[in-house]
Design a protein around this motif. Sequence first.
Motif, PDB file in Angstrom:
ATOM      1  N   ILE A 264      32.767  44.420  43.515  1.00  0.00           N
ATOM      2  CA  ILE A 264      31.496  44.846  44.090  1.00  0.00           C
ATOM      3  C   ILE A 264      30.330  44.323  43.255  1.00  0.00           C
ATOM      4  N   ASP A 265      30.534  44.233  41.941  1.00  0.00           N
ATOM      5  CA  ASP A 265      29.484  43.739  41.044  1.00  0.00           C
ATOM      6  C   ASP A 265      29.405  42.204  41.011  1.00  0.00           C
ATOM      7  N   ARG A 266      30.143  41.542  41.900  1.00  0.00           N
ATOM      8  CA  ARG A 266      30.193  40.085  42.035  1.00  0.00           C
ATOM      9  C   ARG A 266      30.811  39.396  40.818  1.00  0.00           C
ATOM     10  N   ALA A 267      31.569  40.143  40.041  1.00  0.00           N
ATOM     11  CA  ALA A 267      32.278  39.582  38.896  1.00  0.00           C
ATOM     12  C   ALA A 267      33.727  39.323  39.294  1.00  0.00           C
ATOM     13  N   LYS A 268      34.321  38.308  38.689  1.00  0.00           N
ATOM     14  CA  LYS A 268      35.728  38.013  38.963  1.00  0.00           C
ATOM     15  C   LYS A 268      36.561  39.241  38.638  1.00  0.00           C
ATOM     16  N   THR A 269      37.533  39.512  39.494  1.00  0.00           N
ATOM     17  CA  THR A 269      38.398  40.663  39.284  1.00  0.00           C
ATOM     18  C   THR A 269      39.813  40.344  39.748  1.00  0.00           C
ATOM     19  N   GLY A 270      40.782  40.916  39.060  1.00  0.00           N
ATOM     20  CA  GLY A 270      42.176  40.736  39.458  1.00  0.00           C
ATOM     21  C   GLY A 270      42.749  39.400  39.046  1.00  0.00           C
ATOM     22  N   ASP A 271      43.827  39.017  39.733  1.00  0.00           N
ATOM     23  CA  ASP A 271      44.564  37.799  39.412  1.00  0.00           C
ATOM     24  C   ASP A 271      43.917  36.579  40.060  1.00  0.00           C
ATOM     25  N   TRP A 272      43.742  35.536  39.244  1.00  0.00           N
ATOM     26  CA  TRP A 272      43.143  34.294  39.716  1.00  0.00           C
ATOM     27  C   TRP A 272      44.056  33.125  39.384  1.00  0.00           C
ATOM     28  N   ILE A 273      43.860  32.043  40.141  1.00  0.00           N
ATOM     29  CA  ILE A 273      44.549  30.788  39.859  1.00  0.00           C
ATOM     30  C   ILE A 273      43.552  29.653  39.989  1.00  0.00           C
ATOM     31  N   TYR A 274      43.642  28.699  39.058  1.00  0.00           N
ATOM     32  CA  TYR A 274      42.835  27.483  39.101  1.00  0.00           C
ATOM     33  C   TYR A 274      43.797  26.300  39.146  1.00  0.00           C
ATOM     34  N   TYR A 275      43.427  25.257  39.866  1.00  0.00           N
ATOM     35  CA  TYR A 275      44.249  24.054  39.970  1.00  0.00           C
ATOM     36  C   TYR A 275      43.517  22.900  39.284  1.00  0.00           C
ATOM     37  N   TYR A 276      44.272  22.035  38.597  1.00  0.00           N
ATOM     38  CA  TYR A 276      43.694  20.923  37.848  1.00  0.00           C
ATOM     39  C   TYR A 276      44.431  19.626  38.151  1.00  0.00           C
ATOM     40  N   ASP A 277      43.698  18.504  38.031  1.00  0.00           N
ATOM     41  CA  ASP A 277      44.347  17.203  38.174  1.00  0.00           C
ATOM     42  C   ASP A 277      44.887  16.770  36.802  1.00  0.00           C
ATOM     43  N   TYR A 278      45.382  15.546  36.693  1.00  0.00           N
ATOM     44  CA  TYR A 278      45.984  15.066  35.452  1.00  0.00           C
ATOM     45  C   TYR A 278      44.989  14.970  34.296  1.00  0.00           C
ATOM     46  N   ASP A 279      43.693  14.897  34.604  1.00  0.00           N
ATOM     47  CA  ASP A 279      42.663  14.830  33.562  1.00  0.00           C
ATOM     48  C   ASP A 279      42.038  16.194  33.271  1.00  0.00           C
ATOM     49  N   TRP A 280      42.643  17.247  33.768  1.00  0.00           N
ATOM     50  CA  TRP A 280      42.188  18.628  33.596  1.00  0.00           C
ATOM     51  C   TRP A 280      40.835  18.879  34.247  1.00  0.00           C
ATOM     52  N   ASN A 281      40.539  18.156  35.316  1.00  0.00           N
ATOM     53  CA  ASN A 281      39.369  18.458  36.131  1.00  0.00           C
ATOM     54  C   ASN A 281      39.793  19.499  37.159  1.00  0.00           C
ATOM     55  N   GLU A 282      38.992  20.547  37.298  1.00  0.00           N
ATOM     56  CA  GLU A 282      39.332  21.571  38.286  1.00  0.00           C
ATOM     57  C   GLU A 282      39.216  20.980  39.684  1.00  0.00           C
ATOM     58  N   ILE A 283      40.211  21.286  40.518  1.00  0.00           N
ATOM     59  CA  ILE A 283      40.234  20.777  41.882  1.00  0.00           C
ATOM     60  C   ILE A 283      40.419  21.944  42.839  1.00  0.00           C
ATOM     61  N   SER A 284      40.139  21.695  44.108  1.00  0.00           N
ATOM     62  CA  SER A 284      40.350  22.733  45.119  1.00  0.00           C
ATOM     63  C   SER A 284      41.850  22.977  45.269  1.00  0.00           C
ATOM     64  N   PRO A 285      42.225  24.107  45.856  1.00  0.00           N
ATOM     65  CA  PRO A 285      43.656  24.387  46.030  1.00  0.00           C
ATOM     66  C   PRO A 285      44.323  23.311  46.890  1.00  0.00           C
ATOM     67  N   ASP A 286      44.838  22.303  46.223  1.00  0.00           N
ATOM     68  CA  ASP A 286      45.484  21.177  46.902  1.00  0.00           C
ATOM     69  C   ASP A 286      46.838  20.965  46.244  1.00  0.00           C
ATOM     70  N   PHE A 287      47.869  21.454  46.886  1.00  0.00           N
ATOM     71  CA  PHE A 287      49.197  21.416  46.302  1.00  0.00           C
ATOM     72  C   PHE A 287      49.695  19.994  46.058  1.00  0.00           C
ATOM     73  N   ASP A 288      49.168  19.025  46.775  1.00  0.00           N
ATOM     74  CA  ASP A 288      49.662  17.663  46.627  1.00  0.00           C
ATOM     75  C   ASP A 288      49.112  16.963  45.392  1.00  0.00           C
ATOM     76  N   SER A 289      47.921  17.321  44.932  1.00  0.00           N
ATOM     77  CA  SER A 289      47.335  16.596  43.807  1.00  0.00           C
ATOM     78  C   SER A 289      47.223  17.431  42.532  1.00  0.00           C
ATOM     79  N   ALA A 290      47.655  18.658  42.536  1.00  0.00           N
ATOM     80  CA  ALA A 290      47.579  19.488  41.328  1.00  0.00           C
ATOM     81  C   ALA A 290      48.653  19.064  40.333  1.00  0.00           C
ATOM     82  N   ALA A 291      48.213  18.756  39.119  1.00  0.00           N
ATOM     83  CA  ALA A 291      49.146  18.424  38.035  1.00  0.00           C
ATOM     84  C   ALA A 291      49.412  19.658  37.185  1.00  0.00           C
ATOM     85  N   TYR A 292      48.416  20.567  37.129  1.00  0.00           N
ATOM     86  CA  TYR A 292      48.501  21.792  36.342  1.00  0.00           C
ATOM     87  C   TYR A 292      47.864  22.934  37.130  1.00  0.00           C
ATOM     88  N   TYR A 293      48.185  24.134  36.726  1.00  0.00           N
ATOM     89  CA  TYR A 293      47.471  25.291  37.253  1.00  0.00           C
ATOM     90  C   TYR A 293      47.361  26.348  36.165  1.00  0.00           C
TER      91      TYR A 293
END
Length: 183
Positions: A35-64
């Motif tokens: 409600i306070d617009r702060a992140k809450t709960g469980d989150w996941i971030y996806y990254y490419d091979y250079d550790w750039n954050e990417i959108s949830p794209d299962f085909d190009s994620a090298a890390y999460y």
Amino acid sequence: MAYNRLIQVLFTIVFVLQFFSVQAQLPNRPNAYGIDRAKTGDWIYYYDYDWNEISPDFDSAAYYRLITYERGKPIGTMGDYYANGIPQMIGTMVSEEPEVYEGNLVFYNELGDTIQLDNWQNGYLKEISFYDELGKVFESQHWSKGNIKEIIGYGELGDTVRFENWEIGKLRKRIEFSNGLVS
């Protein structure tokens, strides 16, 4: 000849199916705001091979990254993972901007072997140990309030082979050892 071609086609199909099954195993989390617009709960971030954050794209994620928030702050153990689910780094993050950790931060290679251990205390990096493929420490670094203080290199038998003393980012003294003696 046709038999060899059939084997090649079957091998390709099996390889492609395995690739997509690994990619399909990437987890998903709600990434919610409170409600306070702060992140809450469980989150996941996806990254490419250079550790750039990417959108949830299962085909190009090298890390999460799996991380949990409470009122916008990271809590508990977080982890970075290779796309196949093997941990790349596990530790406790206490601040995201800037990234600050507390306690031990363990890094792994693609096979799951420990390659680095960082120790954080009161928001500062205190020590880094680097491991070889046999699991032995080959170098340790000691830090104080963001500045490297000393580096110690170890030989195959665990003996000291190099000592470096640093002050405000500058190497002040380097000593090499051979058979336990200064060389």
